[in-house]
Design a protein around this motif. Structure first.
Motif, mmCIF file in Angstrom:
data_model
loop_
_atom_site.group_PDB
_atom_site.id
_atom_site.type_symbol
_atom_site.label_atom_id
_atom_site.label_comp_id
_atom_site.label_asym_id
_atom_site.label_seq_id
_atom_site.Cartn_x
_atom_site.Cartn_y
_atom_site.Cartn_z
ATOM 1 N N SER A 211 -10.929 11.693 6.698
ATOM 2 C CA SER A 211 -11.713 10.371 5.863
ATOM 3 C C SER A 211 -10.974 9.646 4.768
ATOM 4 O O SER A 211 -11.461 8.800 4.632
ATOM 5 N N SER A 212 -10.173 10.335 4.113
ATOM 6 C CA SER A 212 -9.403 9.677 3.482
ATOM 7 C C SER A 212 -7.861 9.959 3.069
ATOM 8 O O SER A 212 -7.655 10.738 3.823
ATOM 9 N N LEU A 213 -7.099 9.121 2.521
ATOM 10 C CA LEU A 213 -5.486 9.205 2.742
ATOM 11 C C LEU A 213 -5.199 10.690 1.821
ATOM 12 O O LEU A 213 -4.632 11.251 2.376
ATOM 13 N N GLU A 214 -6.179 10.372 0.716
ATOM 14 C CA GLU A 214 -5.724 11.269 -0.147
ATOM 15 C C GLU A 214 -5.820 12.826 -0.028
ATOM 16 O O GLU A 214 -4.875 14.064 0.198
ATOM 17 N N PHE A 215 -6.830 13.118 1.237
ATOM 18 C CA PHE A 215 -7.091 14.549 1.606
ATOM 19 C C PHE A 215 -6.218 14.996 3.016
ATOM 20 O O PHE A 215 -5.726 15.945 3.012
ATOM 21 N N LEU A 216 -5.882 13.816 3.458
ATOM 22 C CA LEU A 216 -4.666 13.437 4.815
ATOM 23 C C LEU A 216 -3.172 14.305 3.901
ATOM 24 O O LEU A 216 -2.379 15.213 4.451
ATOM 25 N N ILE B 56 -8.722 24.646 1.192
ATOM 26 C CA ILE B 56 -8.244 24.368 0.042
ATOM 27 C C ILE B 56 -9.614 23.580 0.193
ATOM 28 O O ILE B 56 -10.665 23.015 -0.053
ATOM 29 N N ARG B 57 -10.114 23.783 -1.845
ATOM 30 C CA ARG B 57 -10.500 23.531 -3.036
ATOM 31 C C ARG B 57 -10.104 22.047 -3.271
ATOM 32 O O ARG B 57 -9.573 21.891 -4.196
ATOM 33 N N PRO B 58 -10.852 20.691 -2.529
ATOM 34 C CA PRO B 58 -9.929 19.919 -3.548
ATOM 35 C C PRO B 58 -10.111 18.800 -4.712
ATOM 36 O O PRO B 58 -11.195 19.483 -5.338
ATOM 37 N N GLN C 177 -7.537 22.079 -6.620
ATOM 38 C CA GLN C 177 -8.290 22.581 -7.474
ATOM 39 C C GLN C 177 -7.813 24.364 -7.409
ATOM 40 O O GLN C 177 -7.545 24.746 -7.927
ATOM 41 N N GLU C 178 -7.806 24.466 -5.993
ATOM 42 C CA GLU C 178 -7.899 26.098 -5.842
ATOM 43 C C GLU C 178 -7.226 26.351 -4.271
ATOM 44 O O GLU C 178 -7.271 25.163 -2.995
ATOM 45 N N ILE C 179 -6.800 27.493 -3.335
ATOM 46 C CA ILE C 179 -5.821 27.192 -2.276
ATOM 47 C C ILE C 179 -5.842 28.591 -2.168
ATOM 48 O O ILE C 179 -4.545 29.910 -1.906
ATOM 49 N N ASN C 180 -6.918 29.188 -1.473
ATOM 50 C CA ASN C 180 -6.982 30.837 -0.755
ATOM 51 C C ASN C 180 -5.295 30.743 0.830
ATOM 52 O O ASN C 180 -6.334 30.467 1.097
ATOM 53 N N THR D 154 0.794 -0.977 0.308
ATOM 54 C CA THR D 154 -0.019 0.235 0.087
ATOM 55 C C THR D 154 0.446 1.507 -0.311
ATOM 56 O O THR D 154 0.809 2.546 -0.575
ATOM 57 N N LEU D 155 1.756 1.302 0.523
ATOM 58 C CA LEU D 155 2.912 2.441 0.414
ATOM 59 C C LEU D 155 3.898 2.546 -0.402
ATOM 60 O O LEU D 155 3.802 3.822 -0.783
ATOM 61 N N GLY D 156 4.545 1.410 -1.004
ATOM 62 C CA GLY D 156 4.465 1.521 -2.388
ATOM 63 C C GLY D 156 3.138 2.196 -3.536
ATOM 64 O O GLY D 156 3.809 2.262 -4.460
ATOM 65 N N TRP D 157 2.680 1.963 -3.446
ATOM 66 C CA TRP D 157 1.158 2.107 -4.358
ATOM 67 C C TRP D 157 1.791 4.004 -4.020
ATOM 68 O O TRP D 157 0.850 4.287 -4.414
ATOM 69 N N LEU D 158 1.408 4.213 -2.661
ATOM 70 C CA LEU D 158 0.879 5.763 -2.614
ATOM 71 C C LEU D 158 2.112 6.680 -3.121
ATOM 72 O O LEU D 158 1.955 7.353 -3.586
ATOM 73 N N ALA D 159 3.273 5.563 -3.567
ATOM 74 C CA ALA D 159 5.014 6.294 -3.437
ATOM 75 C C ALA D 159 4.264 6.594 -5.329
ATOM 76 O O ALA D 159 5.538 7.454 -5.686
ATOM 77 N N GLY D 160 3.537 5.997 -6.311
ATOM 78 C CA GLY D 160 3.595 6.307 -7.031
ATOM 79 C C GLY D 160 2.721 6.877 -7.610
ATOM 80 O O GLY D 160 2.229 6.959 -9.003
ATOM 81 N N ILE D 161 1.695 7.424 -6.820
ATOM 82 C CA ILE D 161 0.493 8.131 -7.259
ATOM 83 C C ILE D 161 1.143 10.217 -6.545
ATOM 84 O O ILE D 161 1.713 9.929 -5.492
ATOM 85 N N SER D 162 -0.133 10.434 -6.970
ATOM 86 C CA SER D 162 0.159 12.490 -6.668
ATOM 87 C C SER D 162 -0.074 11.940 -5.543
ATOM 88 O O SER D 162 -1.334 11.227 -5.164
ATOM 89 N N LEU D 163 -0.429 13.500 -4.553
ATOM 90 C CA LEU D 163 -1.268 13.476 -3.402
ATOM 91 C C LEU D 163 -2.759 13.670 -3.195
ATOM 92 O O LEU D 163 -3.073 12.599 -2.586
#
Length: 419
Positions: free
Chosen positions: A312-317, A399-401, A374-377, A228-237
């Motif tokens: 509630s998701s790793l990507e948002f964290l 943050i507009r994710p 998408q946007e960071i103010n 799982t960690l290796g998979w995370l390493a290959g994708i964007s945040l």
């Protein structure tokens, strides 16, 4: 006559924009000390930075002396590829049930200092995601035991506390915990379990920085945390580990379900939609099949949090942690500098505008351009409305994710004619 043509210009921009690695990981696992033939040592309670499986074997780590650790390291590099930075930490905890408490105590008492040590030569070398691996022998498997073992829940809570404390010290991470086992009351394993009434919901643990993984790539092995960690390493945040367009994570997947201490390892391919929906609703990390496609895929990167909440998701964290890092990296350089104010102590508008422009161009725009949000103010103002009195500013980041598609509803009709 209409005017036609091409008009080209080049805009001068500042070089040296922030460039850091948000894909540095850490594996924490019970292990045994080892010594390589060349004299290099792998000691317990120490963080070692490796970039390949060979680096691990050079430390004396093998499948013979550290099967659990090597399993996860190997799966990590099968997905991440050589060159990806991985910290490995061995914990002095044996396979006996009583030693499970040592692992929990290490996470609470010793791991914070170990993680702090990774910043000794370069603060950017700190891990961003940490995986916790354990022995299934720590988890009892009888009719009276919970489906998610008590020791798993203890590890999750200890990890949450540690990551929360480290966040205040500017080391921001999320974590994935090996579920150890699903204690099923029947020999049919998870397929015979009344999940709605017996399976603990991760939401109840209230640990939004941690996800629990309950599947493995290999029967008889622990949860594939390294994979799982290796998979995370290959994708964007901002990308979910469940993004189907990434392809299958492996050809096969198995639940870590046990009955009376004997592994069942139900193939994820036979899980019904109801089972998958139940596991998803209860916020577990697991692999599953997808209609029309070969192999298995992650359901998503759920954490132990209410699914209606942002964290509630790793990507948002990961996105949230990274943007907090960028904001802090910018504002820390302003400490001790003079701030231009108005006569009543408010921040001067011209100073604010130029400061925010600098922050955006050097730290935030690159993240938006990489598709992390998408946007960071950002806005800031004098604390209590008077900087001359408070000597402090308050900063607000919005943050507009990006959000991943979770469900598709298809309605099919037969019609007599088409307009």
């Amino acid at each position: 006559m209409a005017r036609t043509g091409i008009y080209t210009s080049i805009t001068d921009t500042q070089l040296g924009n922030q460039s850091v690695s948000d894909s540095i990981f850490m594996l924490v696992a019970p292990a045994k000390a080892a010594t390589a033939t060349g004299g290099l040592k792998f000691d317990l309670g120490v963080a070692y930075l490796i970039t390949s499986v060979k680096d691990a074997t050079n430390l004396g780590i093998t499948s013979d002396n550290n099967l659990l650790l090597m399993f996860n390291i190997t799966e990590f590099y099968e997905k991440a590829g050589n060159g990806t930075k991985l910290w490995i930490v061995g914990v002095n905890a044996t396979e006996t049930t009583s030693d499970a408490t040592k692992f929990v105590s290490f996470i609470t008492d010793s791991l914070p200092e170990v993680i702090q040590s990774t910043t000794a030569t370069n603060f950017d070398n700190r891990p961003r995601v940490v995986g916790f691996c354990g022995y299934t022998t720590w988890a009892k498997s009888t009719a009276s035991d919970p489906v998610i073992p008590t020791v798993t829940q203890d590890i999750v809570k200890a990890a949450q506390t540690t990551l929360e404390n480290l966040f205040t010290d500017s080391i921001r991470m999320c974590g994935v915990v090996d579920g150890l086992m699903l204690n099923c009351k029947t020999a049919t394993g998870i397929m015979g379990e009344q999940l709605a009434t017996t399976l603990t919901s991760c939401v109840s643990l209230n640990c939004p920085r941690i996800g629990i993984q309950i599947t493995t790539s290999t029967p008889g092995s622990p949860a594939s945390v390294g994979q799982t960690l290796g998979w995370l390493a290959g994708i964007s945040l901002a990308t979910s580990i469940g993004a189907v367009m990434l392809g299958s994570v492996s050809q096969m997947g198995y639940f870590i379900d046990y009955n009376a201490g004997t592994p069942v390892n139900t193939n994820v391919a036979v899980a019904t939609r109801a089972i998958n929906d139940e596991l998803g609703d209860k916020q577990y990390i697991f692999t599953r099949t997808r209609p029309q496609l070969p192999g298995v895929y992650f359901n998503d990167g759920a954490t132990c949090n209410d699914p209606t909440m942002a964290l509630s998701s790793l990507e948002f964290l990961r996105v949230g942690n990274a943007i907090c890092d960028s904001a802090e990296a910018f504002f820390v350089r302003l400490l001790g500098s003079n701030i231009t104010t108005t006569a009543n102590g408010e921040i001067d508008n011209g100073y604010k505008a130029s400061t925010l422009d600098d922050l955006y161009s050097r730290y935030l725009a690159p993240r938006i351009n990489r598709g992390e949000a998408q946007e960071i103010n950002v806005d800031f103002w004098a604390k209590d409305g008077d900087f001359l009195a408070s000597r402090a500013i308050e900063v607000q980041i919005e943050i507009r994710p990006y959000a991943s598609l979770r469900e598709v509803y298809i309605e099919t009709l037969f019609i007599a004619s088409q307009n």
